[in-house]
Design an enzyme around this catalytic site. Structure first.
Site, short mmCIF file in Angstrom:
data_model
loop_
_atom_site.label_atom_id
_atom_site.label_comp_id
_atom_site.label_asym_id
_atom_site.label_seq_id
_atom_site.Cartn_x
_atom_site.Cartn_y
_atom_site.Cartn_z
N CYS A 270 0.80 -1.24 0.00
CA CYS A 270 0.00 0.00 0.00
C CYS A 270 0.83 1.28 0.00
O CYS A 270 0.71 2.08 -0.92
CB CYS A 270 -0.94 0.00 1.20
SG CYS A 270 -2.26 -1.20 1.01
C1 UDX Z 1 -1.21 0.08 5.56
C2 UDX Z 1 -2.23 0.90 6.37
O1 UDX Z 1 -1.87 0.89 7.75
C3 UDX Z 1 -3.63 0.34 6.16
O2 UDX Z 1 -4.57 1.13 6.86
C4 UDX Z 1 -3.89 0.39 4.66
O3 UDX Z 1 -5.16 0.09 4.30
C5 UDX Z 1 -2.87 -0.49 3.95
O4 UDX Z 1 -1.57 0.04 4.20
P1 UDX Z 1 0.08 -2.22 5.88
O5 UDX Z 1 0.73 -1.96 4.56
O6 UDX Z 1 -0.43 -3.58 6.16
O7 UDX Z 1 -1.15 -1.23 6.12
O8 UDX Z 1 1.18 -1.90 6.97
P2 UDX Z 1 1.40 -0.92 8.23
O9 UDX Z 1 1.23 -1.68 9.48
O10 UDX Z 1 0.63 0.33 8.09
O11 UDX Z 1 2.96 -0.62 8.04
C6 UDX Z 1 3.44 -0.04 6.83
C7 UDX Z 1 4.93 0.00 6.82
O12 UDX Z 1 5.40 0.96 7.76
C8 UDX Z 1 5.62 -1.31 7.18
O13 UDX Z 1 6.72 -1.49 6.31
C9 UDX Z 1 6.08 -1.10 8.60
O14 UDX Z 1 7.22 -1.86 8.91
C10 UDX Z 1 6.40 0.39 8.60
N1 UDX Z 1 6.31 1.03 9.92
C11 UDX Z 1 5.10 1.17 10.52
C12 UDX Z 1 7.45 1.52 10.52
O15 UDX Z 1 8.56 1.40 9.97
N2 UDX Z 1 7.34 2.15 11.73
C13 UDX Z 1 6.16 2.32 12.36
O16 UDX Z 1 6.14 2.92 13.45
C14 UDX Z 1 5.00 1.79 11.74
#
Ligand code: UDX
Length: 443
Positions: A270
């Site tokens: 995403c």
């Molecule tokens: C995201 C959105 O959260 C969700 O609402 C949407 O519909 C789809 O995209 P997702 O891709 O499953 O969900 O992952 P998410 O948990 O949001 O994390 C995204 C990325 O950010 C990951 O690579 C994660 O490792 C990174 N991340 C997240 C960080 O590096 N630090 C953080 O504090 C949070």
């Protein structure tokens, strides 16, 4: 309500199964007959915690049916569009699947007497429902929206790894339409679905609903890139520690603590796609999304910080054995799309290192993607055995439990680069591990 879900990927299958869990009959439609068969036999085509057990229950109760035949949609009251919108070369979104599904749904509306509501869950840039989906539906159905059938934007916010929970307990519901009657109908449906747990419902235009999804994801990605930028500052400051800084700013209620975990950057299906899409959309309407562009730039550079830390500890990488713990883009998924492990592996290999990797869920996908470019270990301990350096790439729970002693006894040299801040630096250093981490300055 009888429900059709078009597209049985991560969003569609979770949506379908969670409606069955609430007692609604659902037919899941996908053009990939192999996928349809697999799901029908109770197997999920991707890893998502608790999805498979809920899928089996949905099949056992008879509430879930799957097919490649879209004509079954004539029997439904609600149809969801949940197909993918991959990036096109200019960063915008490719609407091939959206157009195909809109056309298939439109054909099933031809000759249908009852009103059907079509809900768009796929992530699409502002204007797509009004200018692309609606005209296709109207042309195929030879009917008018609002009068003979309804069309609403209804973006999803499912996190991979938590998708079942998010589908059952959404923190808001966004509905976009030009018809107040359709907005009210969808709102009433969701109050029936979620009962006392119904969250705040925002009823707005198609375009606002579509934009909310992009604004949401780009804001979250910006928060992560922001803390990663601060982490890069901390690394250059004696005694600097981004964990302390994140805690300090996260306690300000206006900032809040979530999405302030510094690391090697964001990936997945995403964030990367959505940020590119909103930037390309901005350009198409004459608006530069400068902050989004900077968020992407910070993220593109972040994985290489891990390689820099490795080189700082061991110098020339030629012939060195580097262990990577974690390959998936985040824990609790087997998804390697835009995972930071990939640019890290490519750079390590370019610099002559030998790479060995381990991931609790993503090994089958990694073997297909990387083939014999790296070695694949059978466990975390097998991965770090005789390694010159270990990099924590994904913060899986099982890696958090590995003690400094295991690194000391198993590696050729006990050098650990913590790319996700899962270990206590002082405990590791006191035990004798040569420890460095993202956002951690010299002690
Ligand atoms: C995201 C959105 O959260 C969700 O609402 C949407 O519909 C789809 O995209 P997702 O891709 O499953 O969900 O992952 P998410 O948990 O949001 O994390 C995204 C990325 O950010 C990951 O690579 C994660 O490792 C990174 N991340 C997240 C960080 O590096 N630090 C953080 O504090 C949070």
């Amino acid at each position: 309500m009888r429900i059709s879900v078009f597209g049985l990927g991560p969003v569609g299958l979770v949506t379908a199964v969670s409606f069955c869990k609430k007692g609604y009959p659902v037919v899941g439609i996908d053009t990939d007959s192999h996928r349809v068969e697999m799901i029908r036999s109770g197997k999920t085509p991707f890893f998502e915690p608790s999805l498979e057990s809920n899928l089996r229950e949905a099949l056992d109760t008879g509430l879930l049916k799957t097919t490649s035949d879209s004509s079954v949609n004539t029997e439904s009251d609600l149809s969801y569009i949940t197909v993918g919108t991959p990036s096109s070369p200019d960063g915008g979104i490719d609407l091939t699947y959206i157009r195909a599904v809109a056309s298939a749904i439109g054909k099933t509306l031809l000759g249908r007497k009852e009103y059907q509501l079509v809900l768009v869950k796929s992530t699409v840039t502002p204007g797509t429902a009004r200018n692309v989906i609606k005209p296709i539906l109207e042309k195929e159905a030879r009917k008018l929206t609002s009068q003979d059938f309804g069309l609403c934007s209804n973006p999803e916010f499912l996190r991979e790894g938590n998708a079942m929970y998010d589908a059952e307990f959404p923190d808001r519901i966004i509905i976009g339409s030009e018809s107040q009657r359709d907005l009210d109908k969808v709102e009433a449906f969701y109050s029936e679905v979620y009962g006392a747990n119904t969250p705040t419902v925002i009823k707005t235009t198609y375009e606002n609903a579509e934009l909310i999804k992009y604004a949401n994801n780009s804001f979250l990605a910006m928060k992560v890139s922001y803390i990663n930028m601060i982490a890069n500052l901390c690394q250059k400051i004696k005694g600097g520690d981004v964990e302390h800084v994140a805690k300090g700013i996260g306690l300000d209620k206006r900032i809040a603590p979530l999405f302030l975990r510094a690391g090697l950057g964001w990936g997945g299906s995403c964030f990367p796609k959505d940020l590119k899409a909103i930037s390309a959309y901005g350009i198409s309407i004459g608006v530069r999304t400068t902050l989004v562009d900077a968020t992407i730039t910070v993220n593109d550079n972040q994985p290489l910080k891990a390689v820099k830390l490795v080189e700082k500890q061991i110098g020339d990488l030629k012939g060195k054995r580097i262990a990577l713990l974690g390959l998936a883009f985040k824990p609790d998924t087997d998804d390697l799309r835009e995972a930071v492990s990939i640019p890290i592996i490519v750079t390590l290999l370019e610099r002559g290192a030998q790479v060995v990797g381990y991931d609790p869920a993503a090994m089958p996908n990694a073997k297909i993607l990387l083939q014999d470019k790296i070695q694949f270990a059978t466990s975390p301990v097998d991965c770090i055995r005789d390694a010159d350096c270990c990099v924590i790439v994904t913060e899986w729970e099982e890696f958090k439990k590995i003690s400094p002693t295991v690194f000391l006894e198993t590696m050729r040299r006990p050098i650990v680069v913590d790319g996700r801040r899962i270990y206590d630096p002082s405990a590791f250093r006191q035990a004798g591990v040569i420890f460095s981490a993202i956002g951690l300055g010299e002690s």
